[in-house]
Write a protein that holds these residues in place. Structure first.
Motif, PDB file in Angstrom:
ATOM      1  N   GLU A 119      -1.344   4.269  -4.820  1.00  0.00           N
ATOM      2  CA  GLU A 119      -1.859   3.119  -5.563  1.00  0.00           C
ATOM      3  C   GLU A 119      -0.734   2.156  -5.963  1.00  0.00           C
ATOM      4  O   GLU A 119      -0.990   0.989  -6.237  1.00  0.00           O
ATOM      5  N   SER A 123      -3.039   3.831 -12.911  1.00  0.00           N
ATOM      6  CA  SER A 123      -4.355   3.268 -13.179  1.00  0.00           C
ATOM      7  C   SER A 123      -4.450   2.916 -14.661  1.00  0.00           C
ATOM      8  O   SER A 123      -4.107   3.728 -15.522  1.00  0.00           O
ATOM      9  N   TYR A 129      -7.736   3.388  -7.342  1.00  0.00           N
ATOM     10  CA  TYR A 129      -7.661   2.088  -6.680  1.00  0.00           C
ATOM     11  C   TYR A 129      -7.180   2.218  -5.236  1.00  0.00           C
ATOM     12  O   TYR A 129      -6.692   3.264  -4.809  1.00  0.00           O
ATOM     13  N   VAL A 213     -12.301   1.969  -6.735  1.00  0.00           N
ATOM     14  CA  VAL A 213     -12.326   0.507  -6.729  1.00  0.00           C
ATOM     15  C   VAL A 213     -11.574   0.034  -5.484  1.00  0.00           C
ATOM     16  O   VAL A 213     -10.395   0.353  -5.325  1.00  0.00           O
ATOM     17  N   GLN A 215      -9.791  -2.273  -4.453  1.00  0.00           N
ATOM     18  CA  GLN A 215      -8.902  -3.365  -4.850  1.00  0.00           C
ATOM     19  C   GLN A 215      -7.581  -2.737  -5.277  1.00  0.00           C
ATOM     20  O   GLN A 215      -7.554  -1.624  -5.788  1.00  0.00           O
ATOM     21  N   ALA A 217      -4.549  -1.861  -7.560  1.00  0.00           N
ATOM     22  CA  ALA A 217      -4.482  -1.714  -9.014  1.00  0.00           C
ATOM     23  C   ALA A 217      -3.716  -2.855  -9.670  1.00  0.00           C
ATOM     24  O   ALA A 217      -4.097  -3.346 -10.737  1.00  0.00           O
ATOM     25  N   ALA A 220      -5.943  -5.858  -9.941  1.00  0.00           N
ATOM     26  CA  ALA A 220      -6.951  -5.674 -10.978  1.00  0.00           C
ATOM     27  C   ALA A 220      -6.352  -5.842 -12.378  1.00  0.00           C
ATOM     28  O   ALA A 220      -6.956  -6.467 -13.257  1.00  0.00           O
TER      29      ALA A 220
END
Length: 239
Positions: A119, A123, A129, A213, A215, A217, A220
């Motif tokens: 990732e 998170s 992610y 998700v 996307q 991280a 986001a």
């Protein structure tokens, strides 16, 4: 030497005593030879709990900020990470990804375990992610298996921003090694790298049972920070 003092004398016994982590699938970690352990990243505590339960030494690619923090706390953190054999990686600039890959391949070339969080960052909300393809590049170039790993409960024990962790049940779950030898020589194919990375992330997802998700991280986080700023300082309508 300091690594083994931390693992077997100082930090390791303390972490196992306090968190009493439940370990599943430890037999999936090879007793020798190079391999990548790819895990989700929920907490600062992940850096210490996973190495504490492994029989073998594992080297993580750690963000450079851990080595450049200001003040006494920053110097202590940098000393700790260097002494534990962790490698600083600058995540900014165009060459950041290539530098991380070079460092990771150096670890694998010595028949060691390499720890990586696909990732790219922790998170911020406990969800899983989208993974970055660097893990796929290293797996293909070094021709090594990837062992998926799920840290469960560390977000609740020490979420981002919390300095002192609280006591919370923790499970560390290792999955079966993933073999990508069928893609040998295809490390420059973007579609292949994405497919491999998605397969790794899916394996982590099955182990962790997190919400996924699709996307990155970091993106986001940036979007949420921008939205929070907009709510705090709303734009005035033009007259």
């Amino acid at each position: 030497m300091f690594y083994f003092l931390l693992k077997y004398v100082i930090l390791g016994p303390l972490l196992r005593l306090v968190f009493r982590p439940r370990i599943e699938g430890l037999d999936h970690i090879p007793e020798e030879g190079p391999a990548i352990v790819a895990g989700n990243h929920l907490s600062f505590a992940d850096h210490f709990l996973m190495p504490a339960v492994l029989k073998r030494r594992i080297t993580f690619l750690a963000k450079a900020e851990y080595f450049t923090g200001p003040g006494i706390r920053g110097r202590l953190t940098a000393t700790f990470f260097r002494s534990a054999g962790q490698i600083p990686v600058d995540r900014s600039g165009k060459e950041a990804g290539q530098a991380a890959i070079r460092e990771g391949l150096g670890v694998l070339s010595k028949d060691e375990l390499l720890g990586i969080y696909p990732e790219g960052t922790r998170s911020h909300d406990g969800r899983l992610y989208k993974g970055k393809v660097g893990v796929a590049v290293m797996a293909l170039r070094a021709q090594v298996p990837v062992i998926p790993c799920a840290m469960i409960g560390t977000f609740e024990a020490q979420p981002p921003g919390k300095v002192i962790p609280k006591i919370h049940p923790v499970t560390i779950r290792f999955g079966k090694p993933l073999d990508f030898s069928r893609y040998e020589g295809m490390e420059n194919e973007k579609a292949i790298l994405r497919a491999i990375t998605d397969e790794i992330m899916y394996a982590i997802l099955m182990l962790s049972e997190q919400e996924y998700v699709d996307q990155y991280a970091a993106v986001a986080k940036a979007e949420e920070a921008a939205a929070a700023k907009e709510r705090k300082f709303p734009r005035l309508p033009l007259s």
